[in-house]
Design an enzyme around this catalytic site. Structure first.
Site, PDB file in Angstrom:
ATOM      1  N   GLY A  21      39.490  37.801  46.867  1.00 20.97           N
ATOM      2  CA  GLY A  21      40.288  37.342  48.006  1.00 20.97           C
ATOM      3  C   GLY A  21      40.914  35.964  47.871  1.00 20.97           C
ATOM      4  CG  HIS A 115      51.091  44.009  38.883  1.00 20.90           C
ATOM      5  ND1 HIS A 115      49.980  44.819  38.905  1.00 20.90           N
ATOM      6  CD2 HIS A 115      51.492  43.948  37.599  1.00 20.90           C
ATOM      7  CE1 HIS A 115      49.731  45.230  37.676  1.00 20.90           C
ATOM      8  NE2 HIS A 115      50.619  44.723  36.866  1.00 20.90           N
ATOM      9  CG  ASP A 151      51.351  48.065  39.725  1.00 20.47           C
ATOM     10  OD1 ASP A 151      51.054  47.708  40.870  1.00 20.47           O
ATOM     11  OD2 ASP A 151      50.510  48.192  38.811  1.00 20.47           O
ATOM     12  CD  GLU A 180      48.043  36.898  40.894  1.00 19.80           C
ATOM     13  OE1 GLU A 180      47.683  37.474  41.923  1.00 19.80           O
ATOM     14  OE2 GLU A 180      47.497  37.097  39.789  1.00 19.80           O
TER      15      GLU A 180
HETATM   16  C1  GRF Z   1      45.167  39.279  41.494  1.00 21.65           C
HETATM   17  O1  GRF Z   1      45.354  38.904  40.162  1.00 21.65           O
HETATM   18  C2  GRF Z   1      46.235  40.247  41.940  1.00 21.65           C
HETATM   19  O2  GRF Z   1      47.475  40.034  41.354  1.00 21.65           O
HETATM   20  C3  GRF Z   1      45.679  41.577  41.476  1.00 21.65           C
HETATM   21  O3  GRF Z   1      44.280  41.473  41.696  1.00 21.65           O
HETATM   22  C4  GRF Z   1      43.893  40.093  41.669  1.00 21.65           C
HETATM   23  C5  GRF Z   1      43.233  39.830  42.979  1.00 21.65           C
HETATM   24  O4  GRF Z   1      42.675  38.546  43.064  1.00 21.65           O
HETATM   25  N1  GRF Z   1      46.326  42.665  42.141  1.00 21.65           N
HETATM   26  P1  GRF Z   1      42.161  37.972  44.443  1.00 21.65           P
HETATM   27  O5  GRF Z   1      41.213  39.002  45.043  1.00 21.65           O
HETATM   28  O6  GRF Z   1      43.341  37.732  45.333  1.00 21.65           O
HETATM   29  O7  GRF Z   1      41.446  36.703  44.088  1.00 21.65           O
END
Ligand code: GRF
Length: 195
Positions: A21, A115, A151, A180
């Site tokens: 999360g 992603h 995706d 991200e």
């Molecule tokens: C992230 O790298 C996201 O892109 C992928 O899963 C991971 C989740 O990480 N889909 P988090 O749970 O948000 O820390």
């Protein structure tokens, strides 16, 4: 966005998670900033022990823990909850389940995902490992609309970084995750501004 008594109504968001999360946390942190366009109203997790659920402890955010992808009746219950909370956008953030078609259809164009690769390259799992094995010069992350193909929905925002020489999978993963966190809320803002 409607203006009520001089205040702007924020868009209601739901975030779906399965684990750590960190993206949820970053989306939340940005929601508390002064000019944020959105507020997180609901978090759905298919795992009861998802660490990400700790991020909403003591916050006025509803939580649903259910693997609703298992049956249509559970899925419909989640859809009812989403309507009740007047959710305008669903953000998948490390949600490790495939959404059923009927679910995607009922929130058409209103479900987005992040992603950890430069889509259309490296769909699916283990992206960083594959990037390292292939000696890619660049990697990054992509926020895209969710459709029934994995995706493969329309890209909203993509950010890239240079892969260092002999960089470990762990280091790539760490740097992309940081990217991200900076990218997801910008993509959300972009989508909400188009509503
Ligand atoms: C992230 O790298 C996201 O892109 C992928 O899963 C991971 C989740 O990480 N889909 P988090 O749970 O948000 O820390």
């Amino acid at each position: 966005m409607k203006k009520l008594n001089g205040n702007f109504d924020k868009f209601n968001l739901a975030v779906f998670i399965s684990g750590r999360g960190s993206n949820l946390k970053s989306i939340l942190d940005h929601s508390f900033k002064k000019n944020s366009l959105y507020q997180v109203k609901l978090v759905v997790s298919n795992k009861k022990n998802a660490k990400g659920l700790l991020a909403i402890r003591n916050k006025n955010i509803k939580k649903l823990v259910v693997d609703f992808t298992k049956s249509k009746s559970l899925g419909n219950k989640v859809l009812v909850k989403l309507k009740e909370e007047k959710i305008k956008l669903i953000c998948l953030a490390g949600f490790m389940k495939i959404l059923p078609n009927y679910f995607i259809k009922s929130y058409k164009g209103k479900i987005i995902n992040i992603h950890p690769s430069l889509l259309p390259k490296y769909k699916g799992l283990n992206t960083h490992k594959r990037v390292a094995l292939n000696n890619e010069k660049f990697t990054g992350c992509t926020v895209h609309y969710v459709n029934k193909k994995l995706d493969a929905g329309k890209i909203i925002l993509q950010k890239k970084i240079k892969v260092k020489k002999n960089e470990s999978v762990r280091s790539i993963q760490k740097r992309v995750l940081k990217l991200e966190h900076k990218t997801y809320y910008k993509a959300i803002k972009k989508v909400l501004s188009s509503f």
